[in-house]
Design a protein around this motif. Structure first.
Motif, PDB file in Angstrom:
ATOM      1  N   PHE A  60       0.847  -1.178   0.000  1.00 26.20           N
ATOM      2  CA  PHE A  60       0.000   0.000   0.000  1.00 26.20           C
ATOM      3  C   PHE A  60       0.888   1.235   0.000  1.00 26.20           C
ATOM      4  O   PHE A  60       2.053   1.160   0.377  1.00 26.20           O
ATOM      5  CB  PHE A  60      -0.886   0.025   1.256  1.00 26.20           C
ATOM      6  CG  PHE A  60      -1.853  -1.133   1.352  1.00 26.20           C
ATOM      7  CD1 PHE A  60      -1.421  -2.384   1.749  1.00 26.20           C
ATOM      8  CD2 PHE A  60      -3.196  -0.960   1.058  1.00 26.20           C
ATOM      9  CE1 PHE A  60      -2.304  -3.459   1.837  1.00 26.20           C
ATOM     10  CE2 PHE A  60      -4.089  -2.016   1.141  1.00 26.20           C
ATOM     11  CZ  PHE A  60      -3.636  -3.264   1.531  1.00 26.20           C
ATOM     12  N   GLN A  62       0.772   5.724   0.699  1.00 30.99           N
ATOM     13  CA  GLN A  62       0.030   6.916   1.090  1.00 30.99           C
ATOM     14  C   GLN A  62       0.860   8.135   0.758  1.00 30.99           C
ATOM     15  O   GLN A  62       1.933   8.355   1.328  1.00 30.99           O
ATOM     16  CB  GLN A  62      -0.300   6.887   2.582  1.00 30.99           C
ATOM     17  CG  GLN A  62      -1.206   8.013   3.026  1.00 30.99           C
ATOM     18  CD  GLN A  62      -1.734   7.806   4.439  1.00 30.99           C
ATOM     19  OE1 GLN A  62      -1.166   7.073   5.238  1.00 30.99           O
ATOM     20  NE2 GLN A  62      -2.857   8.446   4.743  1.00 30.99           N
ATOM     21  N   LYS A 104      -3.331  12.288   1.044  1.00 27.12           N
ATOM     22  CA  LYS A 104      -4.189  11.330   0.338  1.00 27.12           C
ATOM     23  C   LYS A 104      -4.432  10.094   1.187  1.00 27.12           C
ATOM     24  O   LYS A 104      -3.779   9.878   2.206  1.00 27.12           O
ATOM     25  CB  LYS A 104      -3.552  10.941  -0.993  1.00 27.12           C
ATOM     26  CG  LYS A 104      -3.444  12.103  -1.983  1.00 27.12           C
ATOM     27  CD  LYS A 104      -3.036  11.626  -3.349  1.00 27.12           C
ATOM     28  CE  LYS A 104      -3.021  12.766  -4.346  1.00 27.12           C
ATOM     29  NZ  LYS A 104      -2.649  12.320  -5.707  1.00 27.12           N
ATOM     30  N   GLU A 105      -5.395   9.297   0.750  1.00 21.66           N
ATOM     31  CA  GLU A 105      -5.694   8.054   1.425  1.00 21.66           C
ATOM     32  C   GLU A 105      -4.595   7.024   1.165  1.00 21.66           C
ATOM     33  O   GLU A 105      -3.859   7.108   0.184  1.00 21.66           O
ATOM     34  CB  GLU A 105      -7.036   7.495   0.913  1.00 21.66           C
ATOM     35  CG  GLU A 105      -8.234   8.384   1.157  1.00 21.66           C
ATOM     36  CD  GLU A 105      -8.650   8.351   2.616  1.00 21.66           C
ATOM     37  OE1 GLU A 105      -9.000   9.414   3.148  1.00 21.66           O
ATOM     38  OE2 GLU A 105      -8.616   7.256   3.208  1.00 21.66           O
ATOM     39  N   ARG A 106      -4.520   6.045   2.027  1.00 17.07           N
ATOM     40  CA  ARG A 106      -3.610   4.921   1.817  1.00 17.07           C
ATOM     41  C   ARG A 106      -4.312   3.927   0.891  1.00 17.07           C
ATOM     42  O   ARG A 106      -5.426   3.468   1.193  1.00 17.07           O
ATOM     43  CB  ARG A 106      -3.257   4.255   3.147  1.00 17.07           C
ATOM     44  CG  ARG A 106      -2.281   3.125   3.027  1.00 17.07           C
ATOM     45  CD  ARG A 106      -1.528   2.887   4.326  1.00 17.07           C
ATOM     46  NE  ARG A 106      -2.308   3.170   5.510  1.00 17.07           N
ATOM     47  CZ  ARG A 106      -1.772   3.412   6.712  1.00 17.07           C
ATOM     48  NH1 ARG A 106      -0.465   3.408   6.863  1.00 17.07           N
ATOM     49  NH2 ARG A 106      -2.546   3.642   7.741  1.00 17.07           N
ATOM     50  N   ASP A 107      -3.667   3.600  -0.207  1.00 20.86           N
ATOM     51  CA  ASP A 107      -4.289   2.767  -1.238  1.00 20.86           C
ATOM     52  C   ASP A 107      -3.491   1.508  -1.509  1.00 20.86           C
ATOM     53  O   ASP A 107      -2.251   1.513  -1.468  1.00 20.86           O
ATOM     54  CB  ASP A 107      -4.405   3.543  -2.561  1.00 20.86           C
ATOM     55  CG  ASP A 107      -5.387   4.689  -2.478  1.00 20.86           C
ATOM     56  OD1 ASP A 107      -5.123   5.720  -3.133  1.00 20.86           O
ATOM     57  OD2 ASP A 107      -6.396   4.562  -1.768  1.00 20.86           O
ATOM     58  N   PHE A 108      -4.207   0.469  -1.864  1.00 19.53           N
ATOM     59  CA  PHE A 108      -3.567  -0.759  -2.325  1.00 19.53           C
ATOM     60  C   PHE A 108      -2.945  -0.518  -3.685  1.00 19.53           C
ATOM     61  O   PHE A 108      -3.554   0.098  -4.563  1.00 19.53           O
ATOM     62  CB  PHE A 108      -4.605  -1.872  -2.432  1.00 19.53           C
ATOM     63  CG  PHE A 108      -4.105  -3.113  -3.113  1.00 19.53           C
ATOM     64  CD1 PHE A 108      -4.306  -3.315  -4.473  1.00 19.53           C
ATOM     65  CD2 PHE A 108      -3.419  -4.078  -2.393  1.00 19.53           C
ATOM     66  CE1 PHE A 108      -3.848  -4.454  -5.101  1.00 19.53           C
ATOM     67  CE2 PHE A 108      -2.952  -5.222  -3.015  1.00 19.53           C
ATOM     68  CZ  PHE A 108      -3.161  -5.413  -4.369  1.00 19.53           C
ATOM     69  N   ILE A 109      -1.723  -1.036  -3.896  1.00 20.76           N
ATOM     70  CA  ILE A 109      -1.104  -0.920  -5.209  1.00 20.76           C
ATOM     71  C   ILE A 109      -0.695  -2.264  -5.787  1.00 20.76           C
ATOM     72  O   ILE A 109      -0.682  -2.437  -7.008  1.00 20.76           O
ATOM     73  CB  ILE A 109       0.107   0.029  -5.210  1.00 20.76           C
ATOM     74  CG1 ILE A 109       1.131  -0.397  -4.162  1.00 20.76           C
ATOM     75  CG2 ILE A 109      -0.319   1.468  -5.009  1.00 20.76           C
ATOM     76  CD1 ILE A 109       2.470   0.313  -4.325  1.00 20.76           C
ATOM     77  N   ALA A 130      -2.788  -2.574  -8.906  1.00 16.48           N
ATOM     78  CA  ALA A 130      -3.623  -1.425  -9.232  1.00 16.48           C
ATOM     79  C   ALA A 130      -3.252  -0.920 -10.621  1.00 16.48           C
ATOM     80  O   ALA A 130      -2.106  -1.078 -11.064  1.00 16.48           O
ATOM     81  CB  ALA A 130      -3.424  -0.323  -8.197  1.00 16.48           C
ATOM     82  N   SER A 171      -2.638   1.926 -11.609  1.00 20.22           N
ATOM     83  CA  SER A 171      -1.624   2.978 -11.594  1.00 20.22           C
ATOM     84  C   SER A 171      -0.202   2.444 -11.647  1.00 20.22           C
ATOM     85  O   SER A 171       0.724   3.178 -12.004  1.00 20.22           O
ATOM     86  CB  SER A 171      -1.801   3.849 -10.344  1.00 20.22           C
ATOM     87  OG  SER A 171      -1.703   3.051  -9.176  1.00 20.22           O
ATOM     88  N   PRO A 219     -11.645  -2.930  -3.128  1.00 22.97           N
ATOM     89  CA  PRO A 219     -10.247  -3.232  -3.433  1.00 22.97           C
ATOM     90  C   PRO A 219      -9.645  -4.138  -2.367  1.00 22.97           C
ATOM     91  O   PRO A 219     -10.221  -4.270  -1.285  1.00 22.97           O
ATOM     92  CB  PRO A 219      -9.603  -1.846  -3.413  1.00 22.97           C
ATOM     93  CG  PRO A 219     -10.384  -1.105  -2.382  1.00 22.97           C
ATOM     94  CD  PRO A 219     -11.806  -1.595  -2.524  1.00 22.97           C
ATOM     95  N   ARG A 251      -7.811  -5.318   0.816  1.00 19.47           N
ATOM     96  CA  ARG A 251      -7.732  -4.585   2.064  1.00 19.47           C
ATOM     97  C   ARG A 251      -6.933  -5.382   3.082  1.00 19.47           C
ATOM     98  O   ARG A 251      -6.872  -6.615   3.012  1.00 19.47           O
ATOM     99  CB  ARG A 251      -9.137  -4.318   2.612  1.00 19.47           C
ATOM    100  CG  ARG A 251      -9.939  -5.577   2.873  1.00 19.47           C
ATOM    101  CD  ARG A 251     -11.327  -5.261   3.394  1.00 19.47           C
ATOM    102  NE  ARG A 251     -12.096  -6.486   3.657  1.00 19.47           N
ATOM    103  CZ  ARG A 251     -12.859  -7.056   2.765  1.00 19.47           C
ATOM    104  NH1 ARG A 251     -12.979  -6.539   1.549  1.00 19.47           N
ATOM    105  NH2 ARG A 251     -13.515  -8.159   3.067  1.00 19.47           N
TER     106      ARG A 251
END
Length: 121
Positions: A36, A38, A42-47, A58, A60, A102, A104
Motif C-alpha cells: 500500500f 500513502q 491522500k488516502e492509503r491505497d492498495f497498489i 492497481a 496505476s 479493493p 484490504r
C-alpha cells in the motif's frame, strides 16, 4: 501482525527501487501480502500484492511494479521500475485479502512505519 517495509529512498524519475517486506510464519505461507502507499494528503491505497499463486496490481502501477517472494527468506519484494514523481509516498506492506475489491488489510494486521519513496522530476 505488523510488517515492516524497507528499501525506500530518493530516486530520479525513470529510475528503479526494490522494497522488501519480511513476513514471519505462519503469515508468509498462509496469507497474501499486499503493498500500500500513502501520498501526502491522500488516502492509503492498495497498489500490489501476491501470494504463492497469484498477484494483483492497481492500474496505476500495472506494467511498472512487480511483486515477488523469496520463500527461503520469508520475504516479499516490490520491484518498482520507471518511477514517476506521482509514485512519491510512504509505502507499507501488510497481510491482505487479495480478492477483495479493493484488496484490504486483514483484520489482525496493523500498520508498520512504512518506508518513504521520493521520486524527483
Amino acid at each position: 501482525v505488523q510488517l515492516q517495509a524497507s528499501g525506500g529512498g530518493l530516486v530520479q524519475a525513470g529510475g528503479s527501487l526494490r522494497l522488501s517486506c519480511s513476513v514471519p510464519e505462519p503469515t508468509f505461507n498462509k496469507y497474501a501480502v499486499g503493498w500500500f502507499r500513502q501520498a501526502p494528503g491522500k488516502e492509503r491505497d492498495f497498489i500490489a500484492g501476491g501470494n504463492w499463486k497469484s498477484t494483483r496490481y492497481a492500474d496505476s502501477v500495472k506494467g511498472r511494479f512487480t511483486v515477488s517472494r523469496d520463500n527461503a527468506k520469508n520475504t516479499m519484494y516490490l520491484q518498482m521500475n520507471n518511477l514517476k514523481p506521482e509514485d512519491t509516498a510512504v509505502y507499507y506492506c501488510a497481510p491482505v485479502a487479495l480478492t477483495a475489491t479493493p484488496p484490504r488489510p486483514l483484520p489482525f494486521s496493523s500498520w508498520g512505519q512504512g518506508t518513504l519513496v521520493t521520486v524527483s522530476s
